[in-house]
Design a protein around this motif. Structure first.
Motif, PDB file in Angstrom:
ATOM      1  N   GLY A  17       0.860  -1.189   0.000  1.00  0.00           N
ATOM      2  CA  GLY A  17       0.000   0.000   0.000  1.00  0.00           C
ATOM      3  C   GLY A  17       0.895   1.239   0.000  1.00  0.00           C
ATOM      4  N   LEU A 130       2.042 -13.108   3.900  1.00  0.00           N
ATOM      5  CA  LEU A 130       2.709 -13.457   5.154  1.00  0.00           C
ATOM      6  C   LEU A 130       1.723 -14.192   6.061  1.00  0.00           C
ATOM      7  N   ARG A 236     -21.738   7.065   2.543  1.00  0.00           N
ATOM      8  CA  ARG A 236     -21.523   6.438   3.867  1.00  0.00           C
ATOM      9  C   ARG A 236     -22.820   6.247   4.616  1.00  0.00           C
ATOM     10  N   THR A 323      -1.139   9.416   3.455  1.00  0.00           N
ATOM     11  CA  THR A 323      -0.034  10.343   3.743  1.00  0.00           C
ATOM     12  C   THR A 323       0.687   9.935   5.017  1.00  0.00           C
TER      13      THR A 323
HETATM   14  C1  LIG Z   1     -13.315   5.187   2.683  1.00  0.00           C
HETATM   15  C2  LIG Z   1     -11.913   5.607   2.915  1.00  0.00           C
HETATM   16  C3  LIG Z   1     -11.487   6.824   2.400  1.00  0.00           C
HETATM   17  C4  LIG Z   1     -10.170   7.237   2.584  1.00  0.00           C
HETATM   18  N1  LIG Z   1      -9.787   8.413   2.056  1.00  0.00           N
HETATM   19  C5  LIG Z   1      -8.500   8.783   2.186  1.00  0.00           C
HETATM   20  C6  LIG Z   1      -8.043  10.008   1.599  1.00  0.00           C
HETATM   21  O1  LIG Z   1      -8.793  10.750   0.968  1.00  0.00           O
HETATM   22  N2  LIG Z   1      -6.731  10.342   1.765  1.00  0.00           N
HETATM   23  C7  LIG Z   1      -5.860   9.524   2.453  1.00  0.00           C
HETATM   24  O2  LIG Z   1      -4.662   9.848   2.563  1.00  0.00           O
HETATM   25  N3  LIG Z   1      -6.281   8.382   3.023  1.00  0.00           N
HETATM   26  C8  LIG Z   1      -7.559   7.991   2.909  1.00  0.00           C
HETATM   27  N4  LIG Z   1      -7.978   6.838   3.460  1.00  0.00           N
HETATM   28  C9  LIG Z   1      -7.043   6.038   4.254  1.00  0.00           C
HETATM   29  C10 LIG Z   1      -6.058   5.270   3.401  1.00  0.00           C
HETATM   30  O3  LIG Z   1      -6.707   4.531   2.379  1.00  0.00           O
HETATM   31  C11 LIG Z   1      -5.281   4.329   4.288  1.00  0.00           C
HETATM   32  O4  LIG Z   1      -4.947   4.967   5.482  1.00  0.00           O
HETATM   33  C12 LIG Z   1      -4.012   3.903   3.553  1.00  0.00           C
HETATM   34  O5  LIG Z   1      -4.321   3.138   2.400  1.00  0.00           O
HETATM   35  C13 LIG Z   1      -3.107   3.112   4.496  1.00  0.00           C
HETATM   36  O6  LIG Z   1      -1.985   2.681   3.799  1.00  0.00           O
HETATM   37  P1  LIG Z   1      -1.174   1.403   4.279  1.00  0.00           P
HETATM   38  O7  LIG Z   1      -0.065   1.264   3.300  1.00  0.00           O
HETATM   39  O8  LIG Z   1      -0.870   1.531   5.707  1.00  0.00           O
HETATM   40  O9  LIG Z   1      -2.188   0.179   4.159  1.00  0.00           O
HETATM   41  P2  LIG Z   1      -3.037  -0.379   2.943  1.00  0.00           P
HETATM   42  O10 LIG Z   1      -3.275   0.664   1.920  1.00  0.00           O
HETATM   43  O11 LIG Z   1      -4.220  -1.050   3.549  1.00  0.00           O
HETATM   44  O12 LIG Z   1      -2.088  -1.471   2.283  1.00  0.00           O
HETATM   45  C14 LIG Z   1      -1.806  -2.693   2.936  1.00  0.00           C
HETATM   46  C15 LIG Z   1      -1.245  -3.651   1.910  1.00  0.00           C
HETATM   47  O13 LIG Z   1      -0.805  -4.830   2.594  1.00  0.00           O
HETATM   48  C16 LIG Z   1      -1.199  -5.970   1.879  1.00  0.00           C
HETATM   49  N5  LIG Z   1      -1.289  -7.080   2.842  1.00  0.00           N
HETATM   50  C17 LIG Z   1      -2.193  -7.240   3.825  1.00  0.00           C
HETATM   51  N6  LIG Z   1      -1.957  -8.367   4.510  1.00  0.00           N
HETATM   52  C18 LIG Z   1      -0.861  -8.945   3.957  1.00  0.00           C
HETATM   53  C19 LIG Z   1      -0.135 -10.126   4.225  1.00  0.00           C
HETATM   54  N7  LIG Z   1      -0.504 -10.968   5.199  1.00  0.00           N
HETATM   55  N8  LIG Z   1       0.958 -10.413   3.463  1.00  0.00           N
HETATM   56  C20 LIG Z   1       1.346  -9.576   2.468  1.00  0.00           C
HETATM   57  N9  LIG Z   1       0.658  -8.435   2.144  1.00  0.00           N
HETATM   58  C21 LIG Z   1      -0.416  -8.121   2.887  1.00  0.00           C
HETATM   59  C22 LIG Z   1      -2.543  -5.581   1.271  1.00  0.00           C
HETATM   60  O14 LIG Z   1      -2.875  -6.375   0.178  1.00  0.00           O
HETATM   61  C23 LIG Z   1      -2.269  -4.121   0.894  1.00  0.00           C
HETATM   62  O15 LIG Z   1      -1.723  -4.012  -0.395  1.00  0.00           O
HETATM   63  C24 LIG Z   1      -9.277   6.420   3.312  1.00  0.00           C
HETATM   64  C25 LIG Z   1      -9.707   5.200   3.824  1.00  0.00           C
HETATM   65  C26 LIG Z   1     -11.014   4.789   3.635  1.00  0.00           C
HETATM   66  C27 LIG Z   1     -11.483   3.497   4.196  1.00  0.00           C
END
Ligand SMILES: Cc1cc2nc3c(=O)[nH]c(=O)nc-3n(C[C@H](O)[C@H](O)[C@H](O)COP(=O)(O)OP(=O)(O)OC[C@H]3O[C@@H](n4cnc5c(N)ncnc54)[C@H](O)[C@@H]3O)c2cc1C
Length: 428
Positions: A17, A130, A236, A323
């Protein structure tokens, strides 16, 4: 005699992500590291629709060298409406930042592609889910994947999102729960809604008693020709979570038009018309889950670090989670670089990381608790108040750029410079 070169630091990032990709970019630029990102998906495909990138997002994207390719719709006007009557209740003020840092609504896929393009070749390993972690003490951490393969890393970066497997392993007592919010998201061609009055160009919130309809353009007209431009809808529905304790986690699962439209029947006809243009089978449903704050973002004697949603399961509370996740990745790289520079080890690096990011997330949790308290107090003192009055209170409490500048105006590069200044002073 050749000088001793320590073996490279083996870093395993879990999750592709924004957090995992941002970390992969920042960490790969360090000398003497071997970075591998493991993602469970067979291909990196972003689900969801649009995403907001504001000042804080542009700042970290600049530092990652990925800002140029992220283009979307500049949010020059944001309207809050009474979703039932259509009345405009508030127009958010224009961003105070220079135009290149103005908030934009962008397709999620654009952000993802921009980040992927900056990750060095060979770092990302797909189809690697994982399933297990084992602490090998001073020998590192053993990672086991669903396909039976195993690797050993010196540092594991848990960027695997809200339902983090890494978090489950290192903080097994931590749990997340349904917040009561279900979000339905879709992108439709702009041409299918352009004849509905007042649907654009402003980004809009049409608030109802138990939910809202949000919509926005997501493309830069200088980049995407008119016929290919898309329009985002995120609808929502809120319920009291205690009424649905059996709710299962759903993320990007299909929802029928009847299910979505059923929640908005009392809304303004323009909202109903916009909902009606969505082709059957296109809606995706996301249930929001959240959990308490973690006291510490590191574990197993500083061999594991959590970033992004894995580290602060707030369910996108501030619409800036991508972010935050990228900021985590960039700060982690700085902390490792710094600690090496002062002769420190990985343990010192993760302490630095935690000392910067934990208090930041603690502040977010405190803010949300205070907001919740205010809403509860207002409900208790104004029982039976009209929807119009509740709505005005709700919108007044909305934290935008002006109220939450410590979030939306966060400049992570400056945060790091402040840390360096403070540590220089304490060393003097
Ligand atoms: C409705 C909604 C609207 C949003 N709007 C915004 C916005 O406008 N602006 C903003 O900045 N944020 C927004 N967010 C929040 C944002 O989407 C998340 O905070 C962000 O994607 C988090 O990033 P991350 O990399 O931590 O996790 P994620 O984006 O969840 O990525 C996690 C990754 O890990 C992988 N993964 C999971 N488990 C495993 C495993 N066991 N082994 C290997 N890979 C795995 C998944 O497939 C995924 O690719 C919003 C969220 C929601 C729900």
């Amino acid at each position: 005699m050749p000088s001793y070169q320590p073996p490279p630091l083996r870093i395993a990032i879990i999750g592709g992500g924004p957090g995992g990709l941002g970390s992969a970019i920042a960490l790969s630029s360090l000398p003497n590291v071997v970075v591998t990102l493991y993602e469970r998906a067979k291909e990196l495909r972003e689900i969801g629709a649009g995403i907001r990138v504001g000042f804080n997002g542009w700042k970290v994207l600049e530092l990652l060298g990925a800002d140029e390719d992220v283009r979307g719709h500049v949010e020059s006007s944001v309207l809050h409406r009474n979703g039932l009557s259509g009345e405009i209740v508030k127009e958010s003020p224009l961003s105070k930042y220079p135009i290149r840092y103005h908030p934009q609504r962008v397709r999620r896929t654009r952000l993802q592609s921009a980040l992927i393009s900056k990750v060095p070749e060979g770092v990302i390993k797909l189809n690697k889910k994982l399933v297990g972690l084992e602490d090998l003490s001073e020998n590192g951490v053993k990672l086991t994947f669903e396909d039976g393969s195993e690797v050993i890393a010196d540092l594991v970066v848990g960027g695997d999102g809200i339902r983090s497997v890494v978090r489950q392993h290192v903080f097994p007592e931590h749990t997340i729960q349904f917040t009561g919010t279900t979000i339905f998201r879709v992108l439709v061609p702009v041409s299918s809604v352009s004849n509905i009055s007042d649907m654009m160009p402003s980004t809009q919130w049409w608030h109802g008693p138990t939910g809202h309809f949000y919509c926005s353009l997501v493309d830069d007209p200088a980049e995407t020709d008119e016929k290919n431009q898309l329009f985002e809808i995120a609808a929502r529905k809120l319920i009291d979570p205690s009424t649905d304790l059996t709710k299962k986690f759903s993320w990007g699962v299909p929802a029928t038009n009847a299910r979505v439209e059923g929640f908005f029947t009392d809304y303004d006809p323009r909202v109903l018309e916009a909902l009606s243009v969505v082709p059957e089978g296109h809606w995706k449903e996301f249930s929001a889950f959240a959990g308490p704050r973690l006291e510490k973002l590191t574990a197993w004697n500083e061999k594991i670090v959590l970033i992004g949603d894995a580290s602060h399961p707030l369910s996108g509370a501030f619409g800036s989670g991508a972010t935050f996740a990228m900021e985590d990745g960039w700060i982690l790289a700085r902390a490792i670089e710094y600690s090496r520079g002062v002769g420190g080890n990985l343990s010192r690096a993760l302490e630095v990381f935690d000392s910067i990011r934990s208090p930041y997330y603690a502040r977010m949790y405190t803010h949300l608790d205070e907001q919740k308290q205010k809403v509860q107090n207002s409900k208790a003192t104004n029982q039976g108040q009209s929807f119009e009055l509740t709505l005005r209170t709700r919108i007044a409490a909305f934290g935008g750029e002006e109220k939450l500048s410590w979030i939306y105006g966060n400049d992570i590069g400056e945060v790091w410079s402040d840390f360096l200044r403070t540590s220089e002073k304490s060393d003097a």
